[in-house]
Design an enzyme around this catalytic site. Structure first.
Site, PDB file in Angstrom:
ATOM      1  N   ASN A   9     -25.389  22.248  -2.450  1.00  0.00           N
ATOM      2  CA  ASN A   9     -26.554  22.615  -3.243  1.00  0.00           C
ATOM      3  C   ASN A   9     -27.384  21.358  -3.512  1.00  0.00           C
ATOM      4  OD1 ASN A   9     -28.334  23.190  -5.402  1.00  0.00           O
ATOM      5  ND2 ASN A   9     -27.027  24.868  -6.093  1.00  0.00           N
ATOM      6  N   LYS A  11     -29.931  20.941  -5.128  1.00  0.00           N
ATOM      7  CA  LYS A  11     -30.454  20.846  -6.491  1.00  0.00           C
ATOM      8  C   LYS A  11     -29.385  20.282  -7.435  1.00  0.00           C
ATOM      9  CE  LYS A  11     -33.581  24.719  -5.745  1.00  0.00           C
ATOM     10  NZ  LYS A  11     -33.807  26.141  -6.013  1.00  0.00           N
ATOM     11  N   ASP A  69     -17.759  25.093 -10.324  1.00  0.00           N
ATOM     12  CA  ASP A  69     -18.456  26.365 -10.304  1.00  0.00           C
ATOM     13  C   ASP A  69     -19.023  26.539 -11.700  1.00  0.00           C
ATOM     14  OD1 ASP A  69     -19.419  28.682  -9.007  1.00  0.00           O
ATOM     15  OD2 ASP A  69     -17.873  29.893  -9.960  1.00  0.00           O
ATOM     16  N   PHE A 150     -33.612  24.163 -12.236  1.00  0.00           N
ATOM     17  CA  PHE A 150     -33.428  25.245 -11.270  1.00  0.00           C
ATOM     18  C   PHE A 150     -32.588  26.329 -11.926  1.00  0.00           C
ATOM     19  CE2 PHE A 150     -29.962  22.299 -10.738  1.00  0.00           C
ATOM     20  CZ  PHE A 150     -28.840  23.083 -10.534  1.00  0.00           C
ATOM     21  N   GLY A 151     -32.350  27.397 -11.192  1.00  0.00           N
ATOM     22  CA  GLY A 151     -31.542  28.487 -11.744  1.00  0.00           C
ATOM     23  C   GLY A 151     -32.197  29.097 -12.963  1.00  0.00           C
ATOM     24  N   LYS A 173     -31.666  17.308 -19.996  1.00  0.00           N
ATOM     25  CA  LYS A 173     -30.684  18.258 -19.461  1.00  0.00           C
ATOM     26  C   LYS A 173     -29.406  17.549 -19.024  1.00  0.00           C
ATOM     27  CE  LYS A 173     -29.690  21.495 -15.767  1.00  0.00           C
ATOM     28  NZ  LYS A 173     -30.115  22.128 -14.521  1.00  0.00           N
ATOM     29  N   HIS A 178     -23.779  21.526 -19.617  1.00  0.00           N
ATOM     30  CA  HIS A 178     -22.411  22.001 -19.407  1.00  0.00           C
ATOM     31  C   HIS A 178     -21.756  21.214 -18.275  1.00  0.00           C
ATOM     32  CE1 HIS A 178     -25.218  23.975 -16.768  1.00  0.00           C
ATOM     33  NE2 HIS A 178     -24.270  24.554 -16.052  1.00  0.00           N
TER      34      HIS A 178
END
Length: 191
Positions: A9, A11, A69, A150-151, A173, A178
């Site tokens: 990914n 990003k 994940d 993103f997301g 961020k 998290h």
């Protein structure tokens, strides 16, 4: 020590590298340095998916592998989208389509509490594994705001803030996320 980031990914990779930048004596590799096959994320939990990715990629490459994940859990949706966060609106859904489905599901709902969850796994070629979990509590905005990230970043307002992650930008961020919380715990166990 060389550690391979177990994600393709593009990003997430800059976030990983920004969060992990201060670690001495670790050379971070990406799929561009050491290619690996895709891993099907068919687990029922973030931990199952992170473990599967770390194990498969480490075994394939022979390298220590850091995989994770992560996703969004919304209280009013009984924890959805959860492990299906990236595929909430369908297998090939865009971030925008996932956000629209989320906002449709929350139309007229007052309780907009949500949290981002990340489970990170560091797997060594000898089979040792370190596992950690990080969470970021917050709520879902009424509409997307901001251009960064993103997301679900354009609709997620972290606890203690009045702006979405997409409005706050990567510097904030990456300091509160998290993913940072999970990776920091993991690196403390490593050092």
């Amino acid at each position: 020590m060389k550690i391979l980031l177990g994600t393709k990914n593009d990003k997430k990779i800059p976030e990983f590298l920004d969060i992990l930048a201060g670690l001495p004596a670790v050379q971070w590799l990406t799929y561009q340095d050491c290619p690996f096959r895709d891993v099907e994320e068919d687990g029922r939990s973030f931990e199952e998916n992170a473990l599967k990715k770390a194990r498969q990629i480490s075994q394939e490459t022979g390298l220590a592998t850091l995989a994770e994940d992560s996703g969004l859990e919304v209280r009013a949706l009984q924890g959805a989208p959860g492990v299906r966060s990236a595929r909430f609106a369908g297998e090939k859904a865009t971030d925008s389509q996932n956000i629209q489905k989320l906002l449709q599901g929350l139309k007229g709902v007052a309780d907009r509490r949500a949290r981002f969850v990340c489970v990170a796994v560091l797997r060594f070629p000898d089979g040792r594994e370190l596992i950690s979990r990080g969470m970021l509590e917050g709520k879902i905005a009424e509409e997307p705001r901001g251009q960064a990230g993103f997301g679900y970043d354009p609709v997620f307002i972290p606890e203690g803030y009045d702006k979405t992650l997409a409005e706050l930008g990567p510097e904030v961020k990456n300091h509160i996320s998290h993913r940072r919380r999970a990776l920091e715990k993991l690196m403390q166990d490593l050092l």
